[in-house]
Design a protein around this motif. Structure first.
Motif: not given
Length: 221
Positions: A11, A16-17, A20, A32, A34, A157, A199-201
């Motif tokens: 996450w 990995s983001r 996504e 997905y 995790d 990113n 798709n950002i924590p």
């Protein structure tokens, strides 16, 4: 293109983001998974026995590791909403910058945030020099990919979202608007796009995770 798509990630991982983000931009359905770094799944170890890291991308049973490799595969497999330019020179240039970001920026940012106080000024200066390269590369464009988000934007990113998190978690200032106005505007624009924003924590969760993992603010014994 039909077929099962799996993504093994974490996450809080910008890598990995990235995958996504590309999947969301292209409208690809995926499952997905995790991962827990302290207890990696048998599937992750099976699909990435060399590095044992995320992201791992699986399409119809075929698996790939390394985020930039995965992004290129996705773009070549699903043609809608391309993230790489058609022009050969522009494609090569995008690959150069994406690779440059991976090889130079994360380690420089990390060093600026975690090094000893006496080394910090030099580390921050070196990171500023790197950020200036991206500031110049943006020129007058909305994104690194022109008017639409492309490979370099997704690769960056780390700067578009995670850098601000690192700054707050570790008490360092790197991306100042007066010094990097284009890069700051790009970052604000980048994270406002729904496929990116989704798709950002969570900011607070990521800051707490980093501080806890690296003992920031804890009294020494």
């Amino acid at each position: 293109m039909a077929g099962e798509v799996l993504l093994f990630g974490f996450w809080g991982s910008p890598f990995s983001r990235r995958v996504e983000m590309a999947l969301k931009l292209k409208g690809i359905k995926y499952k997905y998974i995790d991962e827990d770094f302290s207890n990696k799944s048998p599937s992750l170890l099976k699909y990435n026995p060399i590095h044992k890291k995320v992201p791992v991308f699986v399409h119809n049973g075929k698996h790939l590791a390394e985020s930039l490799v995965i992004l290129e595969y996705i773009d070549e497999t699903w043609k809608d909403h391309p993230i790489l330019p058609k022009d050969p020179y522009e494609r090569a240039n995008a690959r150069f910058w994406a690779k440059f970001i991976d090889e130079k920026y994360l380690s420089a940012i990390w060093k600026s945030c975690t090094c000893e106080e006496k080394e910090r000024e030099k580390a921050v200066e070196e990171t500023s020099e790197l950020l200036q390269f991206l500031e110049n590369e943006l020129k007058e464009q909305r994104y690194f990919g022109g008017e639409t988000i492309g490979l370099v934007d997704i690769a960056a990113n780390i700067i578009g979202y995670w850098l601000e998190i690192f700054e707050e978690a570790f008490g360092v200032e790197l991306l100042r608007k007066e010094k990097f106005p284009k890069l700051c505007n790009w970052a604000n624009e980048f994270v406002s796009i729904s496929a990116i924003k989704e798709n950002i924590p969570p900011r607070d969760k990521l800051i707490a995770f980093l501080r806890n993992r690296f003992g920031v603010g804890k009294a020494s014994k």
